[in-house]
Design a protein around this motif. Structure first.
Motif, PDB file in Angstrom:
ATOM      1  N   LEU A 222      41.158  38.566  17.082  1.00 53.13           N
ATOM      2  CA  LEU A 222      41.036  37.271  16.407  1.00 53.13           C
ATOM      3  C   LEU A 222      42.362  36.763  15.842  1.00 53.13           C
ATOM      4  O   LEU A 222      42.512  35.565  15.594  1.00 53.13           O
ATOM      5  N   TRP A 223      43.319  37.669  15.633  1.00 52.65           N
ATOM      6  CA  TRP A 223      44.620  37.269  15.106  1.00 52.65           C
ATOM      7  C   TRP A 223      45.542  36.751  16.209  1.00 52.65           C
ATOM      8  O   TRP A 223      46.604  36.198  15.924  1.00 52.65           O
ATOM      9  N   ASN A 224      45.144  36.970  17.471  1.00 53.17           N
ATOM     10  CA  ASN A 224      45.982  36.597  18.627  1.00 53.17           C
ATOM     11  C   ASN A 224      47.381  37.192  18.494  1.00 53.17           C
ATOM     12  O   ASN A 224      48.386  36.539  18.798  1.00 53.17           O
ATOM     13  N   TYR A 225      47.408  38.447  18.047  1.00 53.75           N
ATOM     14  CA  TYR A 225      48.710  39.084  17.788  1.00 53.75           C
ATOM     15  C   TYR A 225      48.597  40.596  17.922  1.00 53.75           C
ATOM     16  O   TYR A 225      47.579  41.188  17.558  1.00 53.75           O
ATOM     17  N   LYS A 226      49.663  41.202  18.443  1.00 51.85           N
ATOM     18  CA  LYS A 226      49.828  42.657  18.435  1.00 51.85           C
ATOM     19  C   LYS A 226      51.308  42.959  18.224  1.00 51.85           C
ATOM     20  O   LYS A 226      52.165  42.102  18.479  1.00 51.85           O
ATOM     21  N   PHE A 227      51.605  44.163  17.777  1.00 48.83           N
ATOM     22  CA  PHE A 227      52.997  44.541  17.548  1.00 48.83           C
ATOM     23  C   PHE A 227      53.708  44.753  18.880  1.00 48.83           C
ATOM     24  O   PHE A 227      53.331  45.619  19.667  1.00 48.83           O
ATOM     25  N   THR A 228      54.731  43.959  19.117  1.00 51.88           N
ATOM     26  CA  THR A 228      55.528  44.129  20.328  1.00 51.88           C
ATOM     27  C   THR A 228      56.927  44.618  19.995  1.00 51.88           C
ATOM     28  O   THR A 228      57.744  44.832  20.893  1.00 51.88           O
ATOM     29  N   TRP A 229      57.222  44.790  18.729  1.00 51.33           N
ATOM     30  CA  TRP A 229      58.529  45.248  18.270  1.00 51.33           C
ATOM     31  C   TRP A 229      58.305  46.069  17.020  1.00 51.33           C
ATOM     32  O   TRP A 229      57.233  46.592  16.808  1.00 51.33           O
ATOM     33  N   ASN A 230      59.294  46.166  16.163  1.00 49.03           N
ATOM     34  CA  ASN A 230      59.198  47.000  14.972  1.00 49.03           C
ATOM     35  C   ASN A 230      58.132  46.465  14.004  1.00 49.03           C
ATOM     36  O   ASN A 230      58.327  45.393  13.423  1.00 49.03           O
ATOM     37  N   PRO A 231      57.022  47.184  13.805  1.00 54.89           N
ATOM     38  CA  PRO A 231      55.956  46.682  12.932  1.00 54.89           C
ATOM     39  C   PRO A 231      56.422  46.411  11.497  1.00 54.89           C
ATOM     40  O   PRO A 231      55.959  45.475  10.862  1.00 54.89           O
ATOM     41  N   ARG A 232      57.343  47.221  11.015  1.00 51.81           N
ATOM     42  CA  ARG A 232      57.824  47.031   9.644  1.00 51.81           C
ATOM     43  C   ARG A 232      58.441  45.647   9.460  1.00 51.81           C
ATOM     44  O   ARG A 232      58.245  44.992   8.436  1.00 51.81           O
ATOM     45  N   ASN A 233      59.208  45.201  10.459  1.00 49.44           N
ATOM     46  CA  ASN A 233      59.847  43.892  10.354  1.00 49.44           C
ATOM     47  C   ASN A 233      58.829  42.765  10.283  1.00 49.44           C
ATOM     48  O   ASN A 233      59.087  41.723   9.673  1.00 49.44           O
ATOM     49  N   VAL A 234      57.671  42.963  10.900  1.00 46.98           N
ATOM     50  CA  VAL A 234      56.601  41.962  10.844  1.00 46.98           C
ATOM     51  C   VAL A 234      56.008  41.914   9.445  1.00 46.98           C
ATOM     52  O   VAL A 234      55.785  40.833   8.877  1.00 46.98           O
ATOM     53  N   VAL A 235      55.757  43.088   8.872  1.00 47.30           N
ATOM     54  CA  VAL A 235      55.098  43.161   7.563  1.00 47.30           C
ATOM     55  C   VAL A 235      55.973  42.573   6.455  1.00 47.30           C
ATOM     56  O   VAL A 235      55.471  41.905   5.550  1.00 47.30           O
ATOM     57  N   ILE A 236      57.277  42.794   6.526  1.00 44.76           N
ATOM     58  CA  ILE A 236      58.150  42.314   5.441  1.00 44.76           C
ATOM     59  C   ILE A 236      58.874  41.013   5.811  1.00 44.76           C
ATOM     60  O   ILE A 236      59.779  40.578   5.094  1.00 44.76           O
ATOM     61  N   ALA A 237      58.473  40.380   6.904  1.00 49.55           N
ATOM     62  CA  ALA A 237      59.132  39.145   7.348  1.00 49.55           C
ATOM     63  C   ALA A 237      59.110  38.084   6.258  1.00 49.55           C
ATOM     64  O   ALA A 237      58.099  37.885   5.574  1.00 49.55           O
ATOM     65  N   GLY A 238      60.242  37.414   6.102  1.00 47.19           N
ATOM     66  CA  GLY A 238      60.335  36.311   5.145  1.00 47.19           C
ATOM     67  C   GLY A 238      60.736  36.704   3.747  1.00 47.19           C
ATOM     68  O   GLY A 238      61.002  35.838   2.900  1.00 47.19           O
ATOM     69  N   GLN A 239      60.777  38.006   3.470  1.00 45.01           N
ATOM     70  CA  GLN A 239      61.145  38.460   2.134  1.00 45.01           C
ATOM     71  C   GLN A 239      62.666  38.515   1.979  1.00 45.01           C
ATOM     72  O   GLN A 239      63.404  38.512   2.948  1.00 45.01           O
ATOM     73  N   GLY A 240      63.116  38.572   0.725  1.00 41.41           N
ATOM     74  CA  GLY A 240      64.544  38.723   0.461  1.00 41.41           C
ATOM     75  C   GLY A 240      65.258  37.427   0.161  1.00 41.41           C
ATOM     76  O   GLY A 240      66.474  37.411  -0.017  1.00 41.41           O
ATOM     77  N   GLY A 241      64.535  36.333   0.111  1.00 38.99           N
ATOM     78  CA  GLY A 241      65.178  35.067  -0.218  1.00 38.99           C
ATOM     79  C   GLY A 241      64.346  33.879   0.216  1.00 38.99           C
ATOM     80  O   GLY A 241      63.483  33.986   1.088  1.00 38.99           O
ATOM     81  N   THR A 242      64.587  32.756  -0.410  1.00 38.79           N
ATOM     82  CA  THR A 242      63.867  31.527  -0.095  1.00 38.79           C
ATOM     83  C   THR A 242      64.352  30.949   1.234  1.00 38.79           C
ATOM     84  O   THR A 242      65.547  30.934   1.517  1.00 38.79           O
ATOM     85  N   ALA A 243      63.416  30.483   2.049  1.00 40.65           N
ATOM     86  CA  ALA A 243      63.778  29.848   3.319  1.00 40.65           C
ATOM     87  C   ALA A 243      64.508  28.541   3.039  1.00 40.65           C
ATOM     88  O   ALA A 243      64.088  27.754   2.179  1.00 40.65           O
ATOM     89  N   LYS A 244      65.593  28.307   3.762  1.00 40.85           N
ATOM     90  CA  LYS A 244      66.439  27.133   3.535  1.00 40.85           C
ATOM     91  C   LYS A 244      66.730  26.452   4.860  1.00 40.85           C
ATOM     92  O   LYS A 244      67.092  27.104   5.839  1.00 40.85           O
ATOM     93  N   PHE A 245      66.578  25.112   4.898  1.00 41.31           N
ATOM     94  CA  PHE A 245      66.833  24.366   6.123  1.00 41.31           C
ATOM     95  C   PHE A 245      67.131  22.910   5.785  1.00 41.31           C
ATOM     96  O   PHE A 245      67.104  22.507   4.606  1.00 41.31           O
ATOM     97  N   LEU A 246      67.444  22.126   6.810  1.00 40.26           N
ATOM     98  CA  LEU A 246      67.755  20.702   6.651  1.00 40.26           C
ATOM     99  C   LEU A 246      66.717  19.854   7.362  1.00 40.26           C
ATOM    100  O   LEU A 246      66.361  20.143   8.511  1.00 40.26           O
ATOM    101  N   GLN A 247      66.225  18.804   6.697  1.00 42.15           N
ATOM    102  CA  GLN A 247      65.369  17.819   7.348  1.00 42.15           C
ATOM    103  C   GLN A 247      65.837  16.433   6.931  1.00 42.15           C
ATOM    104  O   GLN A 247      65.842  16.097   5.740  1.00 42.15           O
ATOM    105  N   GLU A 248      66.245  15.648   7.930  1.00 39.12           N
ATOM    106  CA  GLU A 248      66.734  14.296   7.688  1.00 39.12           C
ATOM    107  C   GLU A 248      67.790  14.257   6.579  1.00 39.12           C
ATOM    108  O   GLU A 248      67.703  13.475   5.636  1.00 39.12           O
ATOM    109  N   SER A 249      68.768  15.150   6.688  1.00 36.86           N
ATOM    110  CA  SER A 249      69.924  15.243   5.780  1.00 36.86           C
ATOM    111  C   SER A 249      69.568  15.723   4.371  1.00 36.86           C
ATOM    112  O   SER A 249      70.398  15.673   3.475  1.00 36.86           O
TER     113      SER A 249
END
Length: 454
Positions: free
Chosen positions: A169-196
Motif C-alpha cells: 500500500l505504500w508503493n515503496y520498498k528499500f532499494t538502497w540504504n534503509p537508514r538514509n530513508v528513515v532519517i531523510a530530511g533531518q539535520g536542517g530546514t529545507a531551503k529553495f527558491l521560488q519566483e526569486s
C-alpha cells in the motif's frame, strides 16, 4: 596492461565491474577488486580473465598503499567517510581517483595537490549525485549556447520499486540504504527558491509540502524538497535564476503517511529507547502515545493523529504490522529511527524476484527572444534482478565510464571535480544511451509559480 583498482564490491558495484570486465581485453585492462568480504566480488568476476580479487582492509595502511601503488587509477566504492585516506595515497603515489560520493571538505582540500600533480579526482559521478549533474548541465549549456537565459530549474530523483514489483500500500520498498530513508530530511530546514523568493520548510512540515510529477508510461509521483536546493546554484551557474528546487521522488501518498512517523517522533536518531531489546512492536508504538487505562494502542494512535478507520493511511500502518505484540524489537539501546528501520525492513525488503526503479525528472525554464519556454526531461531505469539493479546500473556505469575516459585521456582537466563540464558529460551521457539510460525531453508551456505573470 593498464591497472584499475576497485576498492569496495558492494551492491552498487555489479555493473561497474561487469562494464570494465567486458572492456578488459579490447582496452588492455587489468582489474583488481579489493574488499574485506571477497565473496560478492568473486561471484561477480567468475572465471573472467585479467582480474584479481584481493582481501583489502582500508584501515590497514600497508596493504592499502601496496594496492594503490600497483594501480594506474583507483575507484573507491567505499562509504564516503572512508575515501579520504585512499585519496591521500593517490596524491602521494600520483594516481587518478574516481568516486560516486559527494565532495567532502577533506576531499576538496586536496584540489591544489591534485592539480599540481596533474591528477584527476572525479567525484559525484553516480546517479544522484552524478547523472543528475550531467543531464542537467547538458541542457543548461545548450540553452545558454543558443542565447537563452535560465530562469527556472527543478530536479527530482527517486529510488523506487518497479511497477511489476509494487505490491504494498505504500508503493515503496528499500532499494538502497534503509537508514538514509528513515532519517531523510533531518539535520536542517529545507531551503529553495521560488519566483526569486527564499522558501523554507522545517522538518516537521517537510512531508506535507510536496509537488506532483507525471511521467509518461509510469503515472503520477510526488516529490518532497531536499535539504539544500541551493547547494549547486553557483556551481551550475544559476546565480540569477528565479526558481531553484531539488527534491526526492516517491509515489503519491507516501509522504502523507510518512508524516505520521515524523509527528510521533519515530524517526528521531538522537537518543536511545530504554529497554528496547525487550520491546514488542506494539510497545514501541505505545511509547509515543498518551497513557490510557481503557483505550487500545490502535485507538490512541488514530485519535492522536486524526486518522479515520476507513482512511487508506490507516490501512498502510496495519499492513506494516506495527501493532503486533508478538514481534520483538531485539535491538539493545536502539534509537527510535533504528527500531523503525527494523520494523519497516520486515515489509519493505525486496524479495528475490523484485525489481527496483530509478526515476529522474528535470524542469528547465528559460527566456529566449523575449519569450518564456520550458523543457521537461525524464529518465526511468528498471533493474534486471537483485544483482543487476537499476541503482547499481545508474551508479556504477557512470563511474566505470569516467574511469576509462580518464585512462584514455578523454578527460584531462586535473583537480578535485564533479561532472559538470562538456569534456566529462558529453561522452558519458552518449554512451549511457547504449545501456538504456536515456532522457526523454519535451517542450511544455512555461508556468513557473506565477502563471498569471503578476
Amino acid at each position: 596492461m593498464r591497472k584499475i583498482l576497485i576498492i569496495g564490491a558492494g551492491k552498487s558495484s555489479s555493473y561497474l565491474i561487469k562494464y570494465l570486465l567486458d572492456k578488459s581485453q579490447s582496452e588492455n585492462l587489468h582489474i583488481t577488486i579489493g574488499d574485506l568480504n571477497i565473496e560478492n566480488a568473486k561471484e561477480l568476476v567468475g572465471s573472467r580473465p585479467n582480474t584479481e580479487v584481493i582481501r583489502l582492509d582500508v584501515f590497514n595502511s600497508e596493504s592499502r598503499i601496496s594496492a594503490v601503488k600497483k594501480s594506474d587509477i583507483v575507484v573507491s566504492m567505499l562509504p564516503a567517510r572512508f575515501h579520504i585516506e585512499v585519496a591521500k595515497d593517490c596524491i602521494t603515489y600520483k594516481k587518478h581517483m574516481v568516486t560516486a560520493s559527494y565532495v567532502s571538505k577533506e576531499m576538496q582540500a586536496l584540489d591544489k595537490d591534485a592539480k599540481s600533480n596533474g591528477l584527476i579526482f572525479m567525484n559525484e559521478i553516480g546517479v544522484d549525485p552524478g547523472i543528475d549533474h550531467m543531464s542537467a548541465m547538458q541542457v543548461i549549456d545548450r540553452i545558454r549556447d543558443n542565447g537563452g537565459k535560465m530562469i527556472l530549474f527543478e530536479s527530482f530523483t527517486g529510488g523506487l520499486v518497479a511497477p511489476e514489483s509494487d505490491n504494498n500500500l505504500w508503493n515503496y520498498k528499500f532499494t538502497w540504504n534503509p537508514r538514509n530513508v528513515v532519517i531523510a530530511g533531518q539535520g536542517g530546514t529545507a531551503k529553495f527558491l521560488q519566483e526569486s523568493q527564499f522558501k523554507y520548510i522545517p522538518y516537521d512540515r517537510l512531508f506535507r509540502r510536496t509537488e506532483f510529477l507525471d511521467v509518461e508510461g509510469y503515472g503520477r509521483f510526488e516529490a518532497y524538497a531536499n535539504r539544500d536546493s541551493l547547494k549547486y546554484q553557483h556551481v551550475y551557474g544559476l546565480d540569477n535564476v528565479k526558481t531553484l528546487y531539488r527534491g526526492t521522488i516517491r509515489r503519491v501518498g507516501f509522504s502523507r503517511a510518512w508524516h505520521v512517523f515524523v509527528q510521533l517522533g519515530m524517526t528521531d536518531d538522537s537518543y536511545t529507547i530504554d529497554d528496547s531489546i525487550n520491546m514488542s512492536y506494539r510497545d514501541f508504538v505505545n511509547a509515543f502515545l498518551p497513557y490510557s487505562p481503557t483505550d487500545s494502542v490502535e485507538l490512541k494512535f488514530r485519535h492522536a493523529l486524526k486518522i479515520d478507520q476507513d482512511d487508506i493511511v490507516w490501512d498502510k500502518f496495519l499492513e506494516l504490522d506495527i501493532f503486533n505484540p508478538n514481534k520483538r524489537v531485539e535491538l539493545d539501546k536502539a534509537t527510535p529511527a533504528q527500531i523503525l528501520q527494523k520494523i519497516l525492513m520486515d515489509s519493505w525488503t525486496l524479495s528475490a524476484d523484485d525489481k527496483d526503479m530509478i526515476v529522474m525528472y528535470h524542469k528547465f525554464g528559460y527566456e529566449l527572444n523575449g519569450e518564456k519556454h520550458q523543457i521537461d526531461a525524464t529518465m526511468v531505469v528498471v533493474g534486471e534482478d537483485q544483482t543487476y539493479t537499476a541503482m547499481a546500473k545508474t551508479v556504477g556505469l557512470p563511474v566505470a565510464m569516467a574511469t576509462l575516459d580518464i585512462l584514455n585521456e578523454k578527460i584531462t582537466t586535473p583537480g578535485v571535480q564533479i561532472p559538470i563540464t562538456k569534456e566529462v558529460y558529453t561522452p558519458i551521457l552518449e554512451e549511457l544511451k547504449d545501456y538504456g539510460v536515456i532522457f526523454n525531453e519535451k517542450e511544455v508551456p512555461y508556468l513557473g509559480y506565477n502563471p498569471l505573470n503578476i
